[in-house]
Design a protein around this motif. Structure first.
Motif, short mmCIF file in Angstrom:
data_model
loop_
_atom_site.label_atom_id
_atom_site.label_comp_id
_atom_site.label_asym_id
_atom_site.label_seq_id
_atom_site.Cartn_x
_atom_site.Cartn_y
_atom_site.Cartn_z
N LEU A 1 -14.03 -19.97 4.12
CA LEU A 1 -13.27 -20.32 5.32
C LEU A 1 -13.41 -21.81 5.63
O LEU A 1 -12.43 -22.48 5.97
CB LEU A 1 -13.76 -19.47 6.49
CG LEU A 1 -13.05 -19.69 7.83
CD1 LEU A 1 -11.54 -19.55 7.68
CD2 LEU A 1 -13.59 -18.72 8.89
N THR B 1 -4.74 -20.51 9.72
CA THR B 1 -4.83 -19.28 10.51
C THR B 1 -4.69 -18.04 9.65
O THR B 1 -5.37 -17.03 9.87
CB THR B 1 -3.75 -19.27 11.61
OG1 THR B 1 -3.76 -20.52 12.29
CG2 THR B 1 -4.02 -18.16 12.61
N ILE C 1 -7.95 -17.37 8.26
CA ILE C 1 -8.89 -16.95 9.30
C ILE C 1 -8.71 -15.46 9.59
O ILE C 1 -9.68 -14.71 9.76
CB ILE C 1 -8.69 -17.77 10.58
CG1 ILE C 1 -8.96 -19.26 10.32
CG2 ILE C 1 -9.61 -17.27 11.70
CD1 ILE C 1 -8.55 -20.17 11.46
N LYS C 2 -7.46 -15.02 9.62
CA LYS C 2 -7.15 -13.63 9.96
C LYS C 2 -7.74 -12.64 8.95
O LYS C 2 -8.00 -11.48 9.26
CB LYS C 2 -5.65 -13.44 10.08
CG LYS C 2 -5.07 -14.10 11.34
CD LYS C 2 -3.57 -14.21 11.31
CE LYS C 2 -2.88 -12.87 11.48
NZ LYS C 2 -1.42 -13.03 11.59
N THR D 1 -11.25 -11.90 10.46
CA THR D 1 -11.39 -11.65 11.90
C THR D 1 -12.15 -10.35 12.18
O THR D 1 -12.88 -10.26 13.17
CB THR D 1 -10.01 -11.61 12.57
OG1 THR D 1 -9.34 -12.83 12.30
CG2 THR D 1 -10.12 -11.42 14.07
N ARG E 1 -17.70 -13.89 11.82
CA ARG E 1 -16.79 -13.88 12.98
C ARG E 1 -17.00 -15.13 13.84
O ARG E 1 -16.06 -15.68 14.41
CB ARG E 1 -17.00 -12.61 13.80
CG ARG E 1 -16.68 -11.33 13.04
CD ARG E 1 -16.43 -10.15 13.98
NE ARG E 1 -17.56 -9.88 14.86
CZ ARG E 1 -18.59 -9.10 14.56
NH1 ARG E 1 -18.64 -8.51 13.36
NH2 ARG E 1 -19.56 -8.88 15.43
N CYS F 1 -14.96 -17.80 12.41
CA CYS F 1 -13.54 -17.62 12.76
C CYS F 1 -13.26 -18.19 14.15
O CYS F 1 -12.22 -18.84 14.36
CB CYS F 1 -13.16 -16.14 12.71
SG CYS F 1 -13.18 -15.41 11.08
N VAL G 1 -6.28 -13.99 17.05
CA VAL G 1 -7.60 -14.03 16.41
C VAL G 1 -8.69 -14.00 17.48
O VAL G 1 -9.66 -13.23 17.39
CB VAL G 1 -7.74 -15.29 15.53
CG1 VAL G 1 -9.21 -15.52 15.15
CG2 VAL G 1 -6.89 -15.17 14.27
#
Length: 896
Positions: free
Chosen positions: A534, A545, A548-549, A552, A560, A563, A578
């Motif tokens: 990440l 994004t 990131i998803k 999540t 997390r 994130c 998110v």
């Protein structure tokens, strides 16, 4: 330069000291010889302990390790910071010219040096010392980072890049990378650069740094190509920049003075921080990206010493505002020392208990310590301290930096001085370097052919940062030719995941990288590798994004957390989704998680909070997670929920203090005022305590200028009259209607703290004219009481009133004498007493009273000036004892 004169040392003394430092024999019952090096060292004189030949004997080294003296004076002095290059050579910054205003200017009139020390034969001792650079502009530089033939040297107001262009180990070129940095000749200026696994440089400055521009006076740009506004950042900060030194990111703020950032192979940052001395508040922090680390109050810039609601019980935590919403928690408080250089040990030469641990050189404690870290929710906690080296026998030892050599051993620099702190040094002639390694291990430096992909990837696995820098850039330059070897390293499940992470970082920076390894990393079992994936994609993509998803709903709270940090300043609808998913999974009671959510929501609470309310149900304030998020939310929409929590009488008053403190993080507004007024009306056993707290959190102008505010204030003043709460309320709101009651309190309690507080406030609010008018109408007894109530004030007005009364011949002698005595109740008053005595303005019992008032003066200067006015002590006259005359002596006298 004053250096140690070995010619003056007797050869026998040196030999004796050498033997004593290693051998002290005692006989056991089995007639075995036992060695006691500590007791031998203890028998040395203080002068002998200073000999560099006894340097190692003054140290206590952890089991399984030994210290050897790599170098010492006269070859180097006062090492402030070091680095070890890819060839195992130690680069040293000297600080001989440290704080010349305090410690005197250089006797030689020249600047400090950058040295290169090399061990040619592998015995762990330097054989060759070279001066890489010396110049008048070098005055106790604080940081060095070596990359091949170049060295970055940090010393406010500059960061320099020195280059050796012809390979003779002499700097041929000097450039200014950054300038305009505050903290010239200050420990809190700019510090060392270090190399991160992402190919970027990390550095920091302390709270004196303030700002910086590039070497051409151009403002710096962040990763979004925006000019950095340094005024929005508080105190010491942590930076990251690219290898071109152009794009600069501020990664964290509000430190006091961290000497060095340490970055591990996952890209996780660690930093020590120095307290204001004497409060046991030094700390080590996990540097959560975009975090506020609490050195000063976020809203008003107040020091930790200023009283505030929900004050921490322990001073070390109070030092960093640890109970405030929006402050990242400390990893560990390390006491009162002087933490300096640090690193993360990612080698395998030292015993296993030190692998992958933070290692910190603390000059104040005279020790080199490791801090084992384990996961703690979304963050970390330290399980204690593992000493590597302690200066139990030698109180001069001042470890200033620690670096990992290419063979996995540690090189430690020692400032070596009897004092530390207060900008002082006592002995400019000394300095040491130690090598820490298992016994009998030669200092053997591996050599790699960086043109070979296989060799370059091997070099990337080095525990030494300079070697990793060389290998990282070699692999990126080789590009697709190195990809196979890098993927082989990354995909090997048996290897230390930190080594695998390094390969992933490099792959992420190769031109034309096909994302195959990143996709694998997002599915890795090891959560740290998912975090690296990440972090890597965030540096590669302007809007990560979608990536990131993927994480999540990760089962690991640290993933997390990452994130949440990744959506900081991301205003897309996907980022909102998110955040809401992350908040839904948060169960409460994890400060790391909730602070990460807070960082992700910075500048977005107005849209995030209502969306969260829709998802969280009708009473979010009833859950542990909801209470935490409401406590942190920076939107007026959270105020009704804060009000409910602050008013909840089913829980203790102390546990509700955090919600009252949260009101301080809202600017004044109607909603906040009405909420706090409502809290004051809730019936409870602790209503007065709650009402006072609510009132103190109201905006001062609202209380003073609104009928609601004045009514609430007057009611509470009536209920608290005669207490410290009453004094605190009057002091804050300054209601002139209270002068009468302050006057009454000052007269009745003039010999108590509360009466003197009342007198001081009365003088501040009513002024000299008010007090003077009252004095003119009072009886002698009450005049003395009123004067007593202002004796400790020390204000100009209080001094004037007391002096006037003491010299006023129209007053009774008792009033005059009392005023003269009270005049010595403050430091400014003591100075006035001295002046009046010199002018011969006192006489008789008034003079006696004035002297009585200052007889316990603390300051030496005042005591010296007062000495002539006190009677000299009567010296006892020694009368010779009469001789005893015996009968025999008497007979002899008669016969004569």
């Amino acid at each position: 330069m004053k250096l140690f004169n070995f010619k003056k040392v007797n050869a026998f003394t040196v030999l004796t000291c050498f033997l004593l430092s290693y051998y002290s024999f005692s006989q056991t019952s089995d007639s075995l010889i036992v060695i006691h090096p500590d007791s031998a060292y203890a028998r040395l004189t203080e002068g002998e302990k200073r000999f560099s030949i006894n340097a190692v004997a003054g140290l206590r080294v952890a089991e399984g390790l030994e210290a050897t003296l790599f170098a010492s004076e006269p070859n180097l002095t006062n090492p402030t910071n070091i680095d070890v290059d890819h060839r195992g050579r130690v680069w040293v910054l000297e600080g001989y010219n440290y704080r010349p205003a305090v410690n005197g200017k250089s006797e030689l009139g020249v600047g400090d040096r950058i040295l290169i020390l090399e061990d040619k034969d592998g015995d762990g001792k330097a054989d060759v010392t070279k001066i890489f650079y010396q110049g008048p502009e070098l005055n106790a530089p604080l940081g060095i980072w070596v990359m091949g033939n170049k060295a970055i040297v940090s010393q406010s107001p500059y960061v320099w890049l020195f280059t050796d262009t012809d390979g003779d180990d002499k700097a041929d070129k000097k450039e200014i990378l950054f300038k305009g940095i505050g903290g010239v000749q200050s420990d809190a200026g700019v510090h060392a650069f270090v190399f991160g696994p992402d190919g970027k440089f990390y550095f920091n400055y302390g709270n004196a740094g303030k700002q910086l521009v590039d070497g051409h006076d151009r403002p710096l740009l962040d990763k979004y190509e925006r000019e950095i506004n340094f005024r929005q950042y508080k105190q010491g900060v942590v930076f990251r920049c690219d290898q071109e030194f152009r794009k600069v990111e501020i990664l964290a703020e509000n430190f006091h003075n961290g000497f060095e950032v340490a970055v591990d192979s996952y890209g996780t940052m660690w930093q020590s921080d120095q307290e204001e001395p004497g409060n046991a508040g030094d700390r080590v922090s996990y540097v959560m990206e975009n975090g506020n680390f609490g050195y000063i109050d976020e809203m008003n810039g107040n020091s930790w010493r200023i009283n505030r609601t929900n004050l921490e019980d322990e001073i070390p935590r109070r030092h960093w505002h640890q109970n405030d919403p929006g402050v990242v928690p400390n990893l560990i408080e390390t006491g009162s020392g002087f933490p300096m250089g640090m690193t993360v040990y990612e080698g395998d030469l030292l015993p296993r208990r030190f692998w992958d641990q933070i290692i910190l050189a603390d000059a104040g404690l005279g020790s080199l310590n490791a801090f084992p870290v384990k996961d703690d929710g979304a963050g970390y906690k330290s399980t204690g301290i593992l000493p590597l080296v302690e200066s139990k026998g030698d109180k001069w030892s001042r470890p200033s930096d620690v670096c990992v050599a290419p063979d996995g051993s540690l090189i430690v620099s020692d400032w070596y001085d009897p004092v530390i702190g207060e900008n002082k040094m006592k002995d400019k002639s000394r300095g040491r370097l130690f090598r820490i390694a298992p016994p009998g291990i030669a200092y053997k430096i591996p050599v790699y052919d960086l043109n070979s992909p296989a060799e370059a990837v091997k070099a990337l696995q080095s525990p030494n940062l300079s070697m990793r820098y060389m290998a990282w850039n070699a692999c990126v330059k080789l590009g697709w030719k190195a990809e196979e070897e890098l993927e082989k390293l990354f995909r090997d499940p048996i290897l230390n995941p930190r080594l695998r992470a390094r390969a992933l970082w490099v792959l992420n920076n190769i031109e034309g990288f096909n994302y195959r390894s990143l996709d694998v990393a997002f599915r890795e079992l090891n959560p740290n590798l998912r975090i690296v994936a990440l972090r890597a994609v965030r540096q590669r993509n302007s809007d990560p994004t979608e990536y990131i998803k993927r994480l999540t709903s990760d089962p690991n709270p640290q993933v997390r957390r990452e994130c949440a940090l990744a959506i900081n300043h991301n205003h897309t609808y996907e980022a909102l989704d998110v955040w809401l998913q992350l908040a839904k999974q948060y169960k409460g009671n994890d400060r790391w998680s909730v602070e990460a959510l807070s960082i992700g929501a910075i500048g977005q609470w107005e849209r995030i909070f209502p969306a969260w309310l829709e998802k969280s149900g009708p009473h979010p304030e009833r859950t542990a997670a909801g209470k935490d998020l409401i406590w942190l939310a920076r939107t007026r929409k959270a105020i009704p929920f804060l009000t409910a929590l602050a008013s909840d009488t089913s829980v203790s008053f102390k546990s509700r203090l955090r919600y009252f403190r949260a009101f301080d993080f809202f600017h004044a507004g109607y909603e906040k005022s009405q909420a706090l007024l409502h809290v004051m009306t809730v019936p409870a056993a602790d209503r007065i305590e709650v009402s006072k707290l609510a009132l103190l959190h109201l905006d001062k102008s609202f209380v003073s200028n609104s009928q609601q505010g004045l009514t609430a204030l007057n009611k509470l003043l009536d209920e608290t009259y005669g207490t410290e709460d009453y004094i605190e309320l009057v002091e804050r709101y300054e209601p002139e209607t209270e002068n009468g009651r302050l006057f009454k309190l000052a007269l009745e309690k003039s010999n108590e703290v509360i009466g003197r507080d009342a007198g001081k406030l009365l003088l501040e609010q009513g002024g000299v004219s008010y007090i003077s008018e009252k004095l003119s109408k009072l009886s002698e007894e009450k005049k003395i009481a009123l004067l007593a109530s202002i004796k400790t004030s020390g204000s100009t007005e209080a001094i004037y009133i007391l002096k006037t009364a003491a010299l006023n011949a129209g007053e009774s002698r008792d009033v005059q004498a009392s005023a003269a005595r009270f005049l010595g109740g403050s430091w400014p008053g003591e100075e006035v007493i001295v002046k009046l005595l010199k002018e011969d303005r006192f006489n008789g019992e008034v003079k006696e009273a004035a002297l009585e008032g200052v007889k316990n003066a603390f300051r030496e200067k005042i005591k010296d000036e007062l000495a002539p006015y006190f009677p000299k002590p009567v010296q006892a006259v020694v009368v010779p004892e009469a001789p005893v005359i015996t009968k025999e002596k008497r007979k002899k006298r008669r016969s004569k």
